[in-house]
Design a protein around this motif. Sequence first.
Motif, short mmCIF file in Angstrom:
data_model
loop_
_atom_site.label_atom_id
_atom_site.label_comp_id
_atom_site.label_asym_id
_atom_site.label_seq_id
_atom_site.Cartn_x
_atom_site.Cartn_y
_atom_site.Cartn_z
N LEU A 34 1.10 -1.05 -0.12
CA LEU A 34 -0.13 0.18 0.06
C LEU A 34 0.60 1.15 0.15
O LEU A 34 0.59 2.05 -0.64
CB LEU A 34 -0.65 0.19 1.51
CG LEU A 34 -1.51 0.88 1.53
CD1 LEU A 34 -3.05 1.45 0.04
CD2 LEU A 34 -2.50 1.16 2.82
N ALA A 35 2.59 1.35 0.70
CA ALA A 35 3.17 2.23 0.67
C ALA A 35 3.79 2.34 -0.49
O ALA A 35 4.35 3.59 -0.65
CB ALA A 35 3.56 2.12 2.11
N SER A 36 3.56 1.68 -1.32
CA SER A 36 4.70 1.50 -2.50
C SER A 36 4.46 1.54 -3.52
O SER A 36 5.34 1.50 -4.45
CB SER A 36 5.84 0.41 -2.02
OG SER A 36 6.42 0.01 -1.26
N ALA A 37 2.92 0.72 -3.50
CA ALA A 37 2.56 1.04 -4.96
C ALA A 37 2.86 1.95 -5.83
O ALA A 37 2.67 3.60 -4.85
CB ALA A 37 1.36 0.26 -4.82
N PRO A 38 2.83 2.02 -7.50
CA PRO A 38 2.32 3.36 -7.72
C PRO A 38 1.06 4.24 -7.99
O PRO A 38 0.25 3.05 -7.28
CB PRO A 38 3.04 2.93 -9.44
CG PRO A 38 1.77 1.13 -8.82
CD PRO A 38 2.86 1.01 -7.91
N ARG A 39 0.91 5.16 -8.51
CA ARG A 39 -0.60 5.67 -8.42
C ARG A 39 -1.35 5.54 -9.78
O ARG A 39 -2.13 5.36 -9.12
CB ARG A 39 -0.16 7.58 -8.40
CG ARG A 39 0.24 8.00 -6.98
CD ARG A 39 0.47 9.68 -7.32
NE ARG A 39 1.24 10.09 -6.30
CZ ARG A 39 0.27 10.26 -4.75
NH1 ARG A 39 -0.49 9.77 -4.93
NH2 ARG A 39 0.85 10.65 -3.57
N LYS A 40 -0.64 4.95 -10.55
CA LYS A 40 -1.17 4.73 -11.70
C LYS A 40 -1.67 3.10 -11.76
O LYS A 40 0.19 2.71 -11.64
CB LYS A 40 -0.70 5.79 -12.79
CG LYS A 40 -0.70 7.12 -13.08
CD LYS A 40 -1.25 7.43 -14.23
CE LYS A 40 -3.06 7.61 -14.50
NZ LYS A 40 -4.15 8.20 -14.67
#
Length: 365
Positions: free
Chosen positions: A60-66
């Motif tokens: 959740l902390a590292s996932a990309p925005r797109k």
Amino acid sequence: MTGSRREAHPRYAALTDVGRVRSANEDSYLAEPPLFAVADGLGGHQAGEIASRIAIDTLLASAPRKADARALGRAVRAANVAVIQAAERGHGRAGMGTTLTAAMVEGTRIVLAHAGDSRAYLFAHGRLQRITRDHSMVADLVRRGELTEEESRHHPNRSVVTRALGSDPEMPADTHELDAGPGDRLLLCTDGLHGMLTDDRIEALAAAFPDPEDVARALVAEALLGGGYDNVTVVVVDIAETGPERASERRISVRRWWAASLWAVVAAAIIVTGSLGAYTYARSRAYLTAESGVVVIRRGLPGSFAGIRLDWREQETTLALDAVASADPVMAQRLRLGLVVRDLAEARRVAEDLRALVASASAAP
Ligand code: MG
């Protein structure tokens, strides 16, 4: 946008259950659109639960925005490093690990990153398609033609994974990109589901209900009915042109597990044997609740499944809910929600205990 128009939008549901054999649930999941994931912790003694939770939190902390498959793959690898470092710091224990299957859904575009034997499926045009490849010993044997799919589900080494987060700092993550269509369904699950149900059965249940919450409930119900040998976790996302909207997300707590699992058995009875089995089963159960301020005993189960209610008023007591509330506010709240007991005899015993509780509370100075 009006409330009624929002109703027409795509939905998702997530459900987990400890199962009928294990004492703890080591699975974790994430349903934070556009990001969805399941993780199946390994290691026992709560270490698996810690590992799967760290993996989900780090994702959740590292996932990309797109929706970017390579970036999502990097987030899964970051989760791997986080699990390894946690064990090194003495959080959890050495050797703990977890699977992780992560998806980002943007309209009809889906990207996935994955390691382990949890799965992603796409249900499209009435057919279920497996997207991820299991990293497990039995999956390797099936691919080499040495084991059939059915044999793999009963193999003694079926839970041996060949890739998982928590051991190799260089662990790669498989990535996938797909263009789905409106009306398709993405399904993520741990092996507590696909180890209990064939793909054909998962396909039938994915097709059976318009509401993703009913699909999730039915899948978990059948896994429990089939034995529930493992923790079972399911995330169902309906694909539409717009982003997914919440239908429900629920981690069944220990206190709610009882009622939820009873409904799961009823759901499975409806699906497997028709409504008569469900009716007979529900008639054998009982719960206490409050109606018009008075405690009543009802046969059946509180709540509903797929629009079906299975409960009958059995007996009104002379106990006022207010009197219970002043003696024990938590008990009063449980009554409002429906306090499920084993059978009618136990319901009457609980009513007598409540009466004694109210009497002793009002006699107190
Ligand atoms: Mg499992």
